[in-house]
Design an enzyme around this catalytic site. Structure first.
Site, PDB file in Angstrom:
ATOM      1  CB  CYS A 197      -7.072  -1.001   3.793  1.00 36.18           C
ATOM      2  SG  CYS A 197      -6.480   0.686   4.091  1.00 36.18           S
ATOM      3  CG  LEU A 198      -7.609  -0.676  -2.728  1.00 35.28           C
ATOM      4  CD1 LEU A 198      -7.621   0.809  -3.025  1.00 35.28           C
ATOM      5  CD2 LEU A 198      -6.598  -1.366  -3.638  1.00 35.28           C
TER       6      LEU A 198
ATOM      7  CD  GLN B 187      -9.856   3.231   0.351  1.00 36.05           C
ATOM      8  OE1 GLN B 187      -9.267   3.008  -0.706  1.00 36.05           O
ATOM      9  NE2 GLN B 187      -9.277   3.861   1.357  1.00 36.05           N
TER      10      GLN B 187
ATOM     11  CG  ASN C 105      -0.694   2.588   4.703  1.00 34.03           C
ATOM     12  OD1 ASN C 105      -0.762   3.746   4.297  1.00 34.03           O
ATOM     13  ND2 ASN C 105      -0.078   1.640   4.023  1.00 34.03           N
TER      14      ASN C 105
ATOM     15  CB  SER D 207      -0.938   0.020   1.219  1.00 33.74           C
ATOM     16  OG  SER D 207      -1.770  -1.100   1.179  1.00 33.74           O
TER      17      SER D 207
ATOM     18  N   GLY E 192      -2.867   3.316  -3.957  1.00 34.00           N
ATOM     19  CA  GLY E 192      -3.530   4.176  -4.928  1.00 34.00           C
ATOM     20  C   GLY E 192      -4.994   4.448  -4.658  1.00 34.00           C
TER      21      GLY E 192
ATOM     22  CG  HIS F 281      -4.122  -2.367   7.666  1.00 29.55           C
ATOM     23  ND1 HIS F 281      -4.057  -3.083   6.494  1.00 29.55           N
ATOM     24  CD2 HIS F 281      -4.065  -1.066   7.312  1.00 29.55           C
ATOM     25  CE1 HIS F 281      -3.947  -2.262   5.472  1.00 29.55           C
ATOM     26  NE2 HIS F 281      -3.953  -1.030   5.950  1.00 29.55           N
TER      27      HIS F 281
ATOM     28  CD  GLU G  41      -3.766  -6.393   7.753  1.00 25.13           C
ATOM     29  OE1 GLU G  41      -4.964  -6.334   8.061  1.00 25.13           O
ATOM     30  OE2 GLU G  41      -3.180  -5.511   7.109  1.00 25.13           O
TER      31      GLU G  41
ATOM     32  N   GLY H  66      -4.231  -2.266  -0.592  1.00 31.00           N
ATOM     33  CA  GLY H  66      -3.439  -1.982  -1.783  1.00 31.00           C
ATOM     34  C   GLY H  66      -3.223  -0.492  -1.991  1.00 31.00           C
TER      35      GLY H  66
HETATM   36  N1  LIG Z   1      -3.678   0.244   2.995  1.00 27.38           N
HETATM   37  C1  LIG Z   1      -4.511   0.395   1.988  1.00 27.38           C
HETATM   38  O1  LIG Z   1      -5.128  -0.553   1.488  1.00 27.38           O
HETATM   39  C2  LIG Z   1      -4.625   1.767   1.402  1.00 27.38           C
HETATM   40  C3  LIG Z   1      -5.817   1.981   0.532  1.00 27.38           C
HETATM   41  C4  LIG Z   1      -5.725   3.210  -0.360  1.00 27.38           C
HETATM   42  N2  LIG Z   1      -4.639   3.069  -1.290  1.00 27.38           N
HETATM   43  C5  LIG Z   1      -5.572   4.439   0.488  1.00 27.38           C
HETATM   44  O2  LIG Z   1      -4.513   5.020   0.546  1.00 27.38           O
HETATM   45  O3  LIG Z   1      -6.516   4.843   1.116  1.00 27.38           O
END
Ligand SMILES: NC(=O)CC[C@H](N)C(=O)O
Length: 390
Positions: free
Chosen positions: A277-278, A281, A319, A61, A251, A362, A364, A249
């Site tokens: 996280c990603l 979203q 993150n 990420s 971006g 996260h 994990e 992930g």
């Molecule tokens: N850790 C992630 O999965 C980050 C998700 C996405 N890239 C963000 O910055 O929000």
């Protein structure tokens, strides 16, 4: 020619080089270069965790980003052997195969290190992985800047010879912007990979998955099948999985159109699913919500989140630079599950009728306590409910 004024005091292979960090707004931070001598351009971000530089640097990420660690002394426990794997073939202390952040910014670099599991020092690791680092930076000043102006593009240059600051500024102007970058083909697996031999499996859609996610799913007792980010649902279902995980992930989530289409079908078919996280979203977008970019993101290990189901507060590791818009959730079948106690941003969502849950933090990650491991158990519960129905 404007030259850096801090001259390296002694030369060594991995540290004491020329180094400069230049922000998009023209701010110049001079320091001492370490790691690999090269120039990189990326989004400057900061993480407030006190430890965990190995996990952070190898977290996919962070691709495309120049990572600043606000803890003032970094590197004193060194780096373990990157090739060590567990019995499933998953790398032990590393979240992926390599350093994913584009560069590292620290206040003080520890050139000596001590740990029972140590294989090398941090500067040596960066050198081996061709990643530049800079030390001697006032990371408080840099963080205040990023908090007040927001995250921005930066250039990090490490060199064995003098650096021309005006030349770097020119290069930074024409460098590709983080927001315009495509990351999926770089971070996702090209072919499906299987971990474990159990009969029941969970498919992880790899948009840059951290190894800790694979390990946590393995510990639930499932075989893990990691598939490419743009794998079709038909191909995913050919594995007959009990559940699906949309991974973390790098971006902007709106760039993951194929994954979003899969997420729409997964919601439609009511397959037990966890987004992280990603992945959260992407599930939110697939369900009709919107996402937006935070001013300076959430990156750290002590972010308190409230579980709105029971008002319990968890210390979470985070993150992320993007977030789900809470207002837009009102037009969807998702409800708010977790909220950030500091700024009330969305940290988790739950489908009102279907077996779909997602967290922005996260679960994990384990910087100390294992507060949020129960999120994986929640997925197992959804799978149990699904089994009972069949
Ligand atoms: N850790 C992630 O999965 C980050 C998700 C996405 N890239 C963000 O910055 O929000």
């Amino acid at each position: 020619m404007q030259r850096v004024s801090r001259i390296p005091t002694k030369k060594s292979k991995y540290a004491n080089k020329f180094g400069v960090l230049i922000l998009e707004d023209g701010t110049v931070f001079e320091g001492m270069g370490f790691g690999y001598s090269t120039s990189v351009f990326g989004e400057a971000v900061f993480n407030t965790g006190m430890t965990g530089y190995i996990e952070a640097l190898t977290d996919p990420s962070y691709s495309g980003q120049i990572l600043t660690l606000t803890y003032p002394l970094v590197g004193n426990y060194g780096v373990p052997d990157p090739t060590a794997k567990d019995s499933d073939g998953i790398r032990k202390s590393f979240e992926s195969e390599k350093i994913q952040a584009r560069g590292l910014v620290v206040h003080e670099l520890s050139l000596t290190a001590s740990h029972w599991n140590l294989a090398m020092t941090l500067d040596e690791w960066l050198y081996n992985e061709k990643i530049p680092g800079i030390s001697g930076i006032d990371t408080r000043e840099l963080t205040i800047k990023l908090r007040t102006s927001g995250v921005m593009m930066a250039a990090l240059v490490v060199s064995d010879t003098q650096i021309d600051i005006s030349e770097v500024k020119k290069q930074l102007e024409s460098a590709k912007k983080y927001n315009d970058e495509e990351f999926m083909n770089a971070v996702s697996t090209k072919e499906p990979q299987t971990f474990g031999t159990e009969s029941e499996s969970i498919v992880v859609i790899d948009t840059g998955v951290k190894n800790a996610i694979l390990r946590n799913i393995r510990s639930l007792g499932y075989k893990v099948i990691k598939v490419p980010w743009n794998y079709s649902l038909e191909k995913i279902m050919s594995y007959n999985p009990k559940g699906i995980v949309f991974s973390n992930g790098p971006g902007d989530p709106i760039k993951c159109v194929e994954t979003m289409n899969t997420a729409k079908q997964v919601i439609e078919k009511n397959i037990p699913t966890l987004g992280i996280c990603l992945g959260a979203q992407i599930l939110g977008l697939a369900g009709g919500a919107n996402t937006y970019k935070l001013k300076y993101g959430h990156r750290g290990q002590n972010k308190s989140c409230i579980n709105l189901d029971n008002d319990q507060v968890y210390v979470t590791s985070q993150n992320h630079g993007y977030c789900i818009d809470p207002e837009s959730l009102k037009n969807t079948d998702f409800k708010l599950w977790f909220t950030n106690a500091d700024d009330k941003t969305v940290e988790g969502i739950k489908h009102k009728q279907k077996k779909i849950i997602a967290v922005q933090f996260h679960p994990e990650a384990s910087p100390g306590p294992f507060d949020c491991m129960f999120i994986f158990e929640e997925l197992k519960k959804l799978i149990g409910e699904d089994n009972a129905k069949r």
